[in-house]
Design an enzyme around this catalytic site. Structure first.
Site, mmCIF file in Angstrom:
data_model
loop_
_atom_site.group_PDB
_atom_site.id
_atom_site.type_symbol
_atom_site.label_atom_id
_atom_site.label_comp_id
_atom_site.label_asym_id
_atom_site.label_seq_id
_atom_site.Cartn_x
_atom_site.Cartn_y
_atom_site.Cartn_z
ATOM 1 N N GLU A 147 39.022 42.281 38.300
ATOM 2 C CA GLU A 147 39.688 41.025 38.649
ATOM 3 C C GLU A 147 38.716 39.949 39.116
ATOM 4 O O GLU A 147 38.900 38.767 38.838
ATOM 5 C CB GLU A 147 40.764 41.263 39.712
ATOM 6 N N HIS A 188 51.395 47.800 45.327
ATOM 7 C CA HIS A 188 51.896 47.070 44.153
ATOM 8 C C HIS A 188 53.112 46.209 44.486
ATOM 9 O O HIS A 188 53.869 45.845 43.599
ATOM 10 C CB HIS A 188 52.324 48.043 43.044
#
Lengths: 325, 317
Positions: free
Chosen positions: A57, A126
């Protein structure tokens, strides 16, 4: 049209017009996108413009910054908000600051998109929401799309703008249905009144807008009042003008958000109301937010950790009775 | 390298050092604040790499005054930036560590160690996508090669075969910690070997740097993919003005200064390119006067106005 299809339409229409627009992220290309937002773009625009990246990322956003410096208009997808934390150096130290530090010599036309929030039992790594952190960073424009039409218009605006945008989606909204109105362009920075009312202003954004709308009928019946529901849409900048008009009319305000209450995004909204509209209020402002816990896996505990239509209705009714609504 | 270029490189090395000594002086007098990282000792690397990579994009670190000048940004605008003036290259809002000038394809000036490497990867992607003939060079220190941003960048640049030159300035110290205490080997090119062609050179020798960077530039721009070039160098000062340099012995410093690139290159100018003492003195005097003018310019330059505080955050208000 579905919410994810509206986002896809925004991509497709902008990419067709400007070949400087590229998109990058994990599984955005050949796979079609984790939430199918980029479906079909790889086949249509090819691997040079729809770029499958490694699970890295920091580089997804870091490369997008460099692409923007080099004259492209990148749209980076991060699979979920928790993973964006790996890119926070690039978002905060580079994407938000390079224009200012260079005294306007650098321009960063780029978008970083990600979904966030509680979906269904994905557990703490998440399920979180990070708009509060990103809205605390000067140099980023932050939009949160709660409905189909806004998603389409706001993403198009963000992609075509010369400024850096954070575009927040919600995991449970991708299959939401709605209409896209292409006959007129909407201002993505303007809050939208989802329901008009007289007695309580309920401010929310992203998926919580839907949950508030589900709670409103019960609140109005129990308290014998009408509620005005405002969808902030733009989290930075905040459309304070729309809030002021509504609060001066209702004199009561509730802020509903999914992120953790301590340091949550609504704290800024309520602080502003307390500073600017104190004498317009007939009751203390009320915040309904997520519990200050990591999101648990167990479904019952998970639902206890965030506002739901039932808990929103129950809390507002109790608050309303205490405050003579 | 012809005589004209050799003279230009010597002039800019001398100019760079004079600039850095002036910066040091005005830091001590209080005209310059913040962190100030001097390039003294590393001028051969900074100047010759920029001369060899004269076209194309450059991303660099916070120790970038000499590179910025060698890239073509006038010393007076760099000095004014150090003095935090509105006429500085970044309007007084960046400072010593953040010099940017897209008109010279020079993008700082990044003070997050290794943080600019992914940006250079993205820019190299843009250049490949646009079919540009020019590549991108990213300059970083040995310390940055221990971070994740570096490794992610090696992987992506190699997978995408990007026109990117990784130039590692190995001065062996990450602030005060020697590289052998944080990495398993002294040569950081070993980290890049599985991904791309690696090269090394003596970073204290301007001619060697020029030759290696030119070769690497040619390779990346002819579709070879990325190249990693490690230049061994030595900084004569502490990491920044806040660092007393107490971790290096006087013997180590003596050994370091024996490799001083300026007298070495001056000798070569005389022996190889037959420059006369007068020619060299003229270059040195010119450099000194440019720096004196730069300091005068910086002293007299305007302070930013209060309204600058909210300027240049966004393009669209």
């Amino acid at each position: 049209m579905l919410y994810r299809e509206a986002l896809n339409k925004a991509y497709d229409e902008t990419m067709a017009k400007d070949e400087n627009i590229v998109t990058l992220g994990e599984d955005v290309g050949r796979y079609g996108g984790s939430y199918r937002v980029t479906e079909g773009l790889y086949e249509k625009y090819g691997e040079k413009r729809v770029i499958d990246t490694p699970i890295a990322e920091l580089s997804i956003v870091g490369n997008a910054v460099g692409m923007a410096i080099g004259g492209l208009r990148p749209v980076a997808e991060i699979m979920t908000a928790n993973f964006a934390l790996l890119a926070f150096d690039q978002i905060i130290n580079h994407m938000s600051k390079l224009r200012y530090m260079s005294n306007g010599k650098l321009t960063l036309p780029m978008v970083v998109r990600f979904p966030q929030g509680v979906s269904r039992q994905l557990a703490a790594q998440h399920s979180e929401s990070y708009e509060q952190m990103l809205c605390a960073v000067p140099g980023l424009k932050v939009l949160a799309a709660s409905d189909v039409n806004y998603a389409y218009h706001a993403l198009k605006h963000a992609i075509m703008s010369d400024d850096p945008f954070i575009f927040i989606e919600h995991e449970l909204l991708y299959n939401k249905k709605g209409e896209v109105d292409t006959s007129s362009v909407i201002d993505p920075f303007k809050a939208q009144i989802r329901k008009e009312g007289e007695d309580i202003t309920i401010i929310s954004y992203l998926k919580m807008v839907d949950d508030v709308m589900l709670a409103v009928e019960r609140i109005e019946k129990e308290l014998d009042c009408t509620c005005e529901v405002i969808d902030l849409c733009s989290l930075n900048p905040i459309d304070y003008e729309t809030l002021q008009t509504s609060i001066e009319k209702s004199s009561r305000v509730v802020m509903v958000e999914e992120d953790h209450k301590t340091g949550g995004f609504g704290a800024q909204v309520v602080a502003w109301i307390a500073e600017e509209l104190f004498y317009a209020l007939d009751a203390p402002p009320f915040r309904i937010a997520g519990a200050d816990v990591p999101i648990p896996y167990n479904r019952h505990l998970e639902l206890l950790s965030i506002p739901t239509p039932d808990s929103i209705a129950a809390q507002i009714i109790e608050w309303g009775r205490k405050n003579d609504v | 390298m012809d005589k004209l270029l050799a003279k230009e490189i010597y002039y800019e090395m001398f100019l760079g050092r004079a600039f850095e000594y002036a910066a040091k002086e005005y830091y001590m007098q209080g005209n310059i604040s913040g962190f100030l990282h001097l390039d003294i000792g590393q001028e051969a690397l900074s100047v010759a790499s920029m001369k060899a990579f004269a076209k194309g994009d450059v991303f660099s670190t916070y120790r970038e005054h000499v590179m910025a000048i060698a890239r073509g940004i006038e010393p007076k605008y760099v000095m004014a930036e150090l003095f935090a003036k509105a006429d500085g290259v970044s309007g007084g809002k960046g400072g010593s560590m953040h010099l940017f000038d897209p008109s010279h394809f020079f993008y700082g000036g990044d003070a997050i160690v290794g943080g600019h490497i992914p940006n250079a990867v993205g820019c190299a992607y843009a250049r490949a996508y646009q079919g540009s003939e020019e590549g991108v060079m990213v300059v970083f220190g040995d310390g940055a090669t221990n971070g994740g941003a570096f490794f992610e960048s090696l992987n992506i640049a190699a997978t995408q075969k990007l026109p990117l030159l990784f130039l590692c300035e190995n001065n062996e110290y990450a602030i005060g910690t020697h590289i052998t205490r944080t990495a398993p080997f002294r040569e950081q090119a070993k980290k890049a070997e599985p991904f791309m062609l690696t090269m090394s050179c003596d970073g204290m020798d301007a001619q060697a740097v020029y030759k290696s960077v030119s070769k690497a530039k040619d390779l990346i721009e002819k579709g070879h993919g990325p190249v990693f070039l490690e230049a061994f160098t030595c900084r004569f000062e502490g990491h920044s003005m806040s660092d007393a340099n107490a971790y290096r012995s006087s013997l180590e410093m003596k050994h370091c200064k024996n490799k001083d690139p300026l007298p070495h290159f001056k000798k070569r100018l005389q022996e190889k390119w037959l420059c006369s003492e007068e020619e060299i003195t003229a270059l040195e005097q010119k450099a000194q006067s440019v720096i004196e003018e730069a300091v005068e310019f910086a002293k007299n330059a305007n302070e930013p106005e209060d309204k600058a505080l909210y300027e240049h955050i966004f393009v669209e208000a």
